[in-house]
Design a protein around this motif. Structure first.
Motif, short mmCIF file in Angstrom:
data_model
loop_
_atom_site.label_atom_id
_atom_site.label_comp_id
_atom_site.label_asym_id
_atom_site.label_seq_id
_atom_site.Cartn_x
_atom_site.Cartn_y
_atom_site.Cartn_z
N LEU A 35 0.82 -1.21 0.00
CA LEU A 35 0.00 0.00 0.00
C LEU A 35 0.85 1.27 0.00
O LEU A 35 0.53 2.24 -0.69
CB LEU A 35 -0.96 -0.01 1.19
N VAL A 36 1.93 1.25 0.76
CA VAL A 36 2.82 2.42 0.79
C VAL A 36 3.47 2.62 -0.57
O VAL A 36 3.51 3.75 -1.09
CB VAL A 36 3.90 2.25 1.90
N LYS A 37 3.97 1.54 -1.19
CA LYS A 37 4.63 1.65 -2.49
C LYS A 37 3.69 2.14 -3.58
O LYS A 37 4.07 2.93 -4.43
CB LYS A 37 5.22 0.30 -2.90
N VAL A 38 2.43 1.67 -3.55
CA VAL A 38 1.49 2.01 -4.61
C VAL A 38 0.84 3.37 -4.39
O VAL A 38 0.82 4.20 -5.29
CB VAL A 38 0.40 0.91 -4.74
N ILE A 40 1.23 5.76 -1.60
CA ILE A 40 1.93 6.89 -0.98
C ILE A 40 3.14 7.30 -1.81
O ILE A 40 3.29 8.46 -2.19
CB ILE A 40 2.30 6.58 0.48
N LEU A 41 4.02 6.32 -2.08
CA LEU A 41 5.20 6.62 -2.86
C LEU A 41 4.92 6.71 -4.36
O LEU A 41 5.71 7.26 -5.11
CB LEU A 41 6.29 5.57 -2.60
N GLN A 42 3.80 6.11 -4.79
CA GLN A 42 3.38 6.10 -6.19
C GLN A 42 4.46 5.56 -7.11
O GLN A 42 4.75 6.10 -8.17
CB GLN A 42 2.94 7.49 -6.62
N TRP A 43 5.05 4.44 -6.67
CA TRP A 43 6.09 3.81 -7.47
C TRP A 43 5.49 3.17 -8.71
O TRP A 43 4.34 2.78 -8.74
CB TRP A 43 6.81 2.73 -6.66
N ASP A 44 6.32 3.02 -9.72
CA ASP A 44 5.94 2.31 -10.93
C ASP A 44 5.72 0.83 -10.59
O ASP A 44 6.31 0.30 -9.65
CB ASP A 44 7.06 2.47 -11.96
N ILE A 45 4.91 0.17 -11.37
CA ILE A 45 4.54 -1.22 -11.09
C ILE A 45 5.75 -2.15 -11.01
O ILE A 45 5.75 -3.12 -10.25
CB ILE A 45 3.51 -1.74 -12.13
N LYS A 46 6.79 -1.88 -11.76
CA LYS A 46 7.97 -2.76 -11.74
C LYS A 46 8.66 -2.79 -10.38
O LYS A 46 9.38 -3.73 -10.08
CB LYS A 46 8.95 -2.37 -12.83
N TYR A 47 8.40 -1.81 -9.53
CA TYR A 47 9.02 -1.77 -8.21
C TYR A 47 8.21 -2.46 -7.11
O TYR A 47 8.73 -2.71 -6.04
CB TYR A 47 9.30 -0.32 -7.79
N TRP A 48 6.94 -2.72 -7.36
CA TRP A 48 6.13 -3.37 -6.33
C TRP A 48 5.42 -4.63 -6.79
O TRP A 48 4.76 -5.30 -6.00
CB TRP A 48 5.10 -2.40 -5.74
N PHE A 49 5.56 -5.00 -8.04
CA PHE A 49 4.86 -6.17 -8.57
C PHE A 49 5.28 -7.45 -7.86
O PHE A 49 4.45 -8.33 -7.62
CB PHE A 49 5.09 -6.29 -10.08
N ASP A 50 6.55 -7.57 -7.49
CA ASP A 50 7.01 -8.79 -6.79
C ASP A 50 6.31 -8.96 -5.44
O ASP A 50 5.89 -10.06 -5.08
CB ASP A 50 8.52 -8.79 -6.62
N VAL A 96 -17.85 -3.72 3.47
CA VAL A 96 -16.65 -3.01 3.95
C VAL A 96 -15.55 -3.05 2.89
O VAL A 96 -14.92 -2.02 2.60
CB VAL A 96 -16.16 -3.62 5.29
N SER A 97 -15.33 -4.23 2.28
CA SER A 97 -14.29 -4.31 1.25
C SER A 97 -14.67 -3.46 0.04
O SER A 97 -13.80 -2.85 -0.59
CB SER A 97 -14.02 -5.76 0.85
N THR A 98 -15.95 -3.36 -0.26
CA THR A 98 -16.40 -2.51 -1.37
C THR A 98 -16.17 -1.03 -1.06
O THR A 98 -15.73 -0.28 -1.94
CB THR A 98 -17.90 -2.76 -1.67
N LEU A 99 -16.44 -0.61 0.16
CA LEU A 99 -16.20 0.79 0.54
C LEU A 99 -14.71 1.13 0.46
O LEU A 99 -14.34 2.21 -0.02
CB LEU A 99 -16.72 1.06 1.95
N ILE A 100 -13.87 0.21 0.91
CA ILE A 100 -12.42 0.44 0.82
C ILE A 100 -12.00 0.53 -0.64
O ILE A 100 -11.25 1.43 -1.03
CB ILE A 100 -11.65 -0.67 1.56
N TRP A 101 -12.50 -0.39 -1.46
CA TRP A 101 -12.17 -0.38 -2.89
C TRP A 101 -12.64 0.93 -3.53
O TRP A 101 -11.89 1.54 -4.29
CB TRP A 101 -12.83 -1.58 -3.58
N ALA A 102 -13.86 1.35 -3.22
CA ALA A 102 -14.41 2.58 -3.81
C ALA A 102 -13.58 3.80 -3.39
O ALA A 102 -13.28 4.67 -4.21
CB ALA A 102 -15.87 2.76 -3.40
N ALA A 103 -13.20 3.85 -2.13
CA ALA A 103 -12.39 4.98 -1.65
C ALA A 103 -11.04 5.01 -2.37
O ALA A 103 -10.58 6.09 -2.79
CB ALA A 103 -12.20 4.89 -0.14
N LEU A 104 -10.42 3.87 -2.51
CA LEU A 104 -9.12 3.81 -3.21
C LEU A 104 -9.27 4.22 -4.68
O LEU A 104 -8.42 4.93 -5.21
CB LEU A 104 -8.50 2.42 -3.10
N MET A 105 -10.34 3.79 -5.33
CA MET A 105 -10.54 4.15 -6.73
C MET A 105 -10.82 5.64 -6.89
O MET A 105 -10.28 6.29 -7.78
CB MET A 105 -11.71 3.34 -7.34
#
Length: 157
Positions: A35-38, A40-50, A96-105
């Motif tokens: 979550l932090v990498k995606v 907060i830090l907004q890293w590119d996918i190649k840095y957090w995909f693993d 609850v998972s839908t609300l979290i998903w909606a907030a993230l989107m």
């Protein structure tokens, strides 16, 4: 004189409990890291995909093995109130998972857009949320039903 190790059920249960807690610590650590990498830090996918693949592999393994062995079970039919309560908990978990998903989107749309059309973003998030809720609730019930069927097979065989 040789000593054999005693395998008491209490000892085995404690070891399993510690292993489960250890796995949960690692899992939560990976999730927080992801979550932090995606977000907060907004890293590119190649840095957090693993990290994402490791988390998904662990979750998939536990789910498949549990369903295969019939561990995710509904309460017995005799306790009809228990089944209703279980369904209610399933729906609350989906909500609850839908609300979290909606907030993230919505936050993702808000962060990425230069000029954000709020109405369009809210409508697309609502439509996506309904689809997500139906999908996640159906998947949970499918897993439970399949697990019940597998538990019945293991009792028969």
């Amino acid at each position: 004189m040789s000593r054999t190790r005693i395998k008491d059920e209490r000892i085995i249960s404690e070891i399993q409990k510690f292993s489960t807690h250890g796995f949960m610590i690692v899992f939560v650590g990976f999730m927080v890291s992801l979550l932090v990498k995606v977000f907060i830090l907004q890293w590119d996918i190649k840095y957090w995909f693993d990290t994402f693949v490791i988390v998904m592999a662990g979750c998939l393994y536990i789910t498949v093995r549990s369903v295969k062995n019939g561990i995710y079970l509904l309460p017995s039919k005799e306790g009809e109130g228990d089944v209703r309560r279980y369904k209610k908990i399933n729906l609350i978990g989906g909500a609850v998972s839908t609300l979290i998903w909606a907030a993230l989107m919505f936050l993702s749309d808000f962060r990425e857009a230069g000029e954000l059309d709020i109405a369009k973003s809210i409508m697309s998030t609502l439509v996506g949320s309904v689809i997500f809720f139906v999908g996640i609730t159906w998947i949970q019930w499918f897993i439970i039903k399949r697990s019940n069927k597998n538990a019945d097979k293991s009792l028969d065989g």
